[in-house]
Design an enzyme around this catalytic site. Structure first.
Site, PDB file in Angstrom:
ATOM      1  N   LYS A 149      70.770  32.744   6.022  1.00 34.33           N
ATOM      2  CA  LYS A 149      69.393  32.223   6.038  1.00 34.33           C
ATOM      3  C   LYS A 149      69.476  30.739   6.345  1.00 34.33           C
ATOM      4  CE  LYS A 149      65.118  33.600   5.261  1.00 34.33           C
ATOM      5  NZ  LYS A 149      64.476  34.884   5.501  1.00 34.33           N
ATOM      6  N   ASP A 206      61.007  33.159  10.211  1.00 33.73           N
ATOM      7  CA  ASP A 206      60.576  33.343   8.813  1.00 33.73           C
ATOM      8  C   ASP A 206      59.337  32.467   8.675  1.00 33.73           C
ATOM      9  OD1 ASP A 206      61.515  34.548   6.093  1.00 33.73           O
ATOM     10  OD2 ASP A 206      61.069  32.494   5.549  1.00 33.73           O
TER      11      ASP A 206
HETATM   12  P1  NDP Z   1      54.285  32.996   8.155  1.00 37.76           P
HETATM   13  O1  NDP Z   1      54.638  31.574   8.251  1.00 37.76           O
HETATM   14  O2  NDP Z   1      53.901  33.725   9.378  1.00 37.76           O
HETATM   15  O3  NDP Z   1      53.111  33.197   7.081  1.00 37.76           O
HETATM   16  C1  NDP Z   1      53.231  32.745   5.767  1.00 37.76           C
HETATM   17  C2  NDP Z   1      51.898  32.921   5.085  1.00 37.76           C
HETATM   18  O4  NDP Z   1      52.046  32.640   3.689  1.00 37.76           O
HETATM   19  C3  NDP Z   1      50.831  31.983   5.610  1.00 37.76           C
HETATM   20  O5  NDP Z   1      49.598  32.633   5.609  1.00 37.76           O
HETATM   21  C4  NDP Z   1      50.883  30.846   4.599  1.00 37.76           C
HETATM   22  O6  NDP Z   1      49.712  30.074   4.510  1.00 37.76           O
HETATM   23  C5  NDP Z   1      51.077  31.645   3.332  1.00 37.76           C
HETATM   24  N1  NDP Z   1      51.567  30.779   2.255  1.00 37.76           N
HETATM   25  C6  NDP Z   1      52.551  29.863   2.294  1.00 37.76           C
HETATM   26  N2  NDP Z   1      52.679  29.233   1.121  1.00 37.76           N
HETATM   27  C7  NDP Z   1      51.744  29.782   0.307  1.00 37.76           C
HETATM   28  C8  NDP Z   1      51.374  29.554  -1.023  1.00 37.76           C
HETATM   29  N3  NDP Z   1      52.001  28.637  -1.775  1.00 37.76           N
HETATM   30  N4  NDP Z   1      50.368  30.318  -1.538  1.00 37.76           N
HETATM   31  C9  NDP Z   1      49.739  31.241  -0.784  1.00 37.76           C
HETATM   32  N5  NDP Z   1      50.040  31.481   0.513  1.00 37.76           N
HETATM   33  C10 NDP Z   1      51.031  30.758   1.036  1.00 37.76           C
HETATM   34  O7  NDP Z   1      55.531  33.717   7.421  1.00 37.76           O
HETATM   35  P2  NDP Z   1      55.919  35.255   7.425  1.00 37.76           P
HETATM   36  O8  NDP Z   1      54.706  36.098   7.418  1.00 37.76           O
HETATM   37  O9  NDP Z   1      56.941  35.461   8.477  1.00 37.76           O
HETATM   38  O10 NDP Z   1      56.694  35.377   6.037  1.00 37.76           O
HETATM   39  C11 NDP Z   1      56.008  35.646   4.809  1.00 37.76           C
HETATM   40  C12 NDP Z   1      57.005  36.097   3.764  1.00 37.76           C
HETATM   41  O11 NDP Z   1      57.676  37.276   4.219  1.00 37.76           O
HETATM   42  C13 NDP Z   1      58.123  35.104   3.427  1.00 37.76           C
HETATM   43  O12 NDP Z   1      58.470  35.230   2.077  1.00 37.76           O
HETATM   44  C14 NDP Z   1      59.274  35.587   4.286  1.00 37.76           C
HETATM   45  O13 NDP Z   1      60.533  35.181   3.764  1.00 37.76           O
HETATM   46  C15 NDP Z   1      59.082  37.085   4.173  1.00 37.76           C
HETATM   47  N6  NDP Z   1      59.712  37.854   5.236  1.00 37.76           N
HETATM   48  C16 NDP Z   1      59.393  37.633   6.546  1.00 37.76           C
HETATM   49  C17 NDP Z   1      59.979  38.384   7.541  1.00 37.76           C
HETATM   50  C18 NDP Z   1      59.577  38.263   8.956  1.00 37.76           C
HETATM   51  O14 NDP Z   1      60.011  39.115   9.764  1.00 37.76           O
HETATM   52  N7  NDP Z   1      58.771  37.306   9.355  1.00 37.76           N
HETATM   53  C19 NDP Z   1      61.027  39.384   7.215  1.00 37.76           C
HETATM   54  C20 NDP Z   1      61.217  39.603   5.793  1.00 37.76           C
HETATM   55  C21 NDP Z   1      60.600  38.831   4.868  1.00 37.76           C
HETATM   56  P3  NDP Z   1      49.695  28.509   4.954  1.00 37.76           P
HETATM   57  O15 NDP Z   1      49.404  28.560   6.413  1.00 37.76           O
HETATM   58  O16 NDP Z   1      48.609  27.922   4.146  1.00 37.76           O
HETATM   59  O17 NDP Z   1      51.034  27.925   4.639  1.00 37.76           O
END
Ligand code: NDP
Length: 444
Positions: free
Chosen positions: A126, A166
């Site tokens: 990571k 991510d």
């Molecule tokens: P993105 O950056 O596309 O989206 C993240 C989302 O989470 C945004 O809507 C963001 O909002 C929100 N967010 C961030 N911080 C907070 C907070 N403190 N409270 C509430 N919402 C918050 O990321 P992903 O969708 O790719 O990833 C999301 C999760 O999934 C992570 O934990 C990642 O590690 C996990 N994951 C992702 C994978 C992937 O293929 N992308 C694979 C496996 C796991 P804002 O814009 O306000 O920051």
């Protein structure tokens, strides 16, 4: 002192203040205790757990970049190459102000077991940077990605380490990093996954984590005599994982009523309109509050989390620790019967235990969000073979992989008398696979 406690103490001493990493190691080691107890003498002799909790390599580096006003900024970048027993290091890059050594150690450690569950030949890694992409111009994002890759390229390669996206790293950022990688190495190869479809990307990679989450949630519900069809689902986040979880859950007949970002959540009792959500997040890169301005049936709740909304199924898809004990209590009193983690460690330890004690079906992220990395591994093999598979072909493979993960989880839980405890099942199944490879490869 028991072996597991000794190793946990060692992790605390060697990694002071790294609470996220401590939590991740504790959760895994405590749930694999029955396996460790039955091999304790051998594992002690070959220092198996001591090696398992020690990253093979941690790289950290300076990232200088210049903003649109001509000011120089310095961020810190990382890559944790945790475990290569099963294949080249594989895991995402996160750009978020909260990124630090602890968070990346926890994510890379978890990734090792998640990748094992996919059945693909990938080890755990990571990386990322404490960079906040929010509010940055396109040029600033490009400048940052290029500077980040100018250092990272020395440590990655198609048979060495293959990063992906991510939080804060989507197809735009992967494109900029891949362009810089190519410029520096003069190689056109599968070193990053999540690439654009015209230059080596795989169909379904964008959708894979969200779709996979929904596929395994349906398996878990079916085993309990329930289904997503006609269920009310709450989702947090509005990024890559959330959007495609909403898309697939709706396609399977559920009504998804919430989406959120770090500012608050929207509730749409008629069901989240995906075209509006995609327009806001994928095109305008706007805030979730805009949804309530554009959709009359929706309300916006600033500074609050969606777990106060009554539902059958909750899918936390945003960030670590976003669902705590109070939230879990609200979910249970609102009738929730199942929680599956789309994000990594979004549910705190005490909230997880509470949900399990109340009979809520609970699927941990290392099983339920493994679809993304599984399709990344399929992208790697398509790149090596220089072929391109169709959407249906990759989606079918993804469904088979998620079904297989489900089977591994329930089988491992059953083998060790933990039926219904999917946290234990996922940890034991992943652990057995990684440990077998480590034993067979000797003391490295
Ligand atoms: P993105 O950056 O596309 O989206 C993240 C989302 O989470 C945004 O809507 C963001 O909002 C929100 N967010 C961030 N911080 C907070 C907070 N403190 N409270 C509430 N919402 C918050 O990321 P992903 O969708 O790719 O990833 C999301 C999760 O999934 C992570 O934990 C990642 O590690 C996990 N994951 C992702 C994978 C992937 O293929 N992308 C694979 C496996 C796991 P804002 O814009 O306000 O920051």
């Amino acid at each position: 002192m028991k072996y597991i406690e000794e190793v946990l103490n060692r992790v605390m001493i060697n990694n002071p203040g790294e609470t996220e990493f401590h939590t991740a190691v504790r959760e895994v080691l405590l749930s694999v205790e029955p396996v460790v107890l039955s091999h304790e003498k051998e594992y002690r002799e070959i220092q198996l757990l001591e090696r398992l909790v020690e990253p093979e390599r941690i790289i950290s580096f300076r990232i200088p970049w210049v903003d649109d006003a001509g000011r120089l900024h310095i961020n810190r970048g990382y890559r944790v190459q945790f475990n290569s027993a099963l294949g080249p290091y594989k895991g995402g890059l996160r750009f978020h102000p909260s990124v630090n050594q602890s968070i990346l150690n926890f994510l890379a450690f978890e990734q090792t077991f998640k990748n094992a569950l996919t059945g693909q030949a990938i080890g755990g890694g990571k990386g990322g940077a404490n960079f906040d992409p929010k509010g940055k111009s396109d040029r600033e994002i490009m400048a940052f990605c290029q500077s980040f890759m100018s250092e990272l390229f020395k440590y990655i390669g198609p048979n060495e380490d293959v990063p992906a996206g991510d939080i804060g790293v989507g197809s735009r950022e992967i494109g900029y990093m891949y362009g810089q990688y190519k410029r520096l190495t003069n190689q056109y190869e599968g070193t990053l996954t999540g690439k654009g479809l015209r230059y080596g990307g795989s169909l379904v990679r964008t959708e894979a984590t969200g779709y996979g989450l929904v596929y395994i949630t349906e398996e878990m519900l079916n085993a309990a005599g329930r289904t997503l069809k006609d269920s009310i689902v709450t989702v947090s986040g509005s990024g890559n994982v959330a959007i495609y979880a909403i898309e697939k859950a709706a396609a399977m007949g559920a009504r998804v009523v919430t989406a959120s970002d770090s500012d608050g959540y929207v509730y749409d009792p008629d069901g989240i309109k995906l075209d509006v959500l995609k327009e806001i997040k994928e095109e305008k890169r706007g805030r979730i509050s805009m949804y309530a301005d554009m959709v009359p049936s929706a309300g916006y709740f600033s500074g609050r989390k969606p777990w106060e909304v009554g539902c059958d199924v909750a899918l936390p898809c945003a960030i670590q620790y976003e669902m705590d004990l109070d939230d879990a209590k609200k979910l249970v009193s609102g009738g929730c019967i199942a929680v599956a983690e789309g994000a990594n460690m979004p549910v705190t330890e005490d909230a997880t235990m509470y949900l399990q004690s109340q009979g809520v079906l609970f699927m941990p992220g290392k099983a339920s969000n493994a679809g993304g990395v599984a399709v990344s591994a399929l992208e790697m093999s398509q790149n090596s073979m220089r072929i391109k598979k169709s959407f249906e072909e990759v989606d079918n493979q993804l469904q088979l992989i998620m079904k297989d993960i489900w089977q591994q989880v329930i089988t491992a839980a059953h083998d060790y008398g933990r039926d219904g405890n999917y946290v234990a099942g996922a940890n034991i199944a992943g652990f057995r696979c990684v440990v077998k490879a480590m034993r067979e490869q000797g003391w490295v």
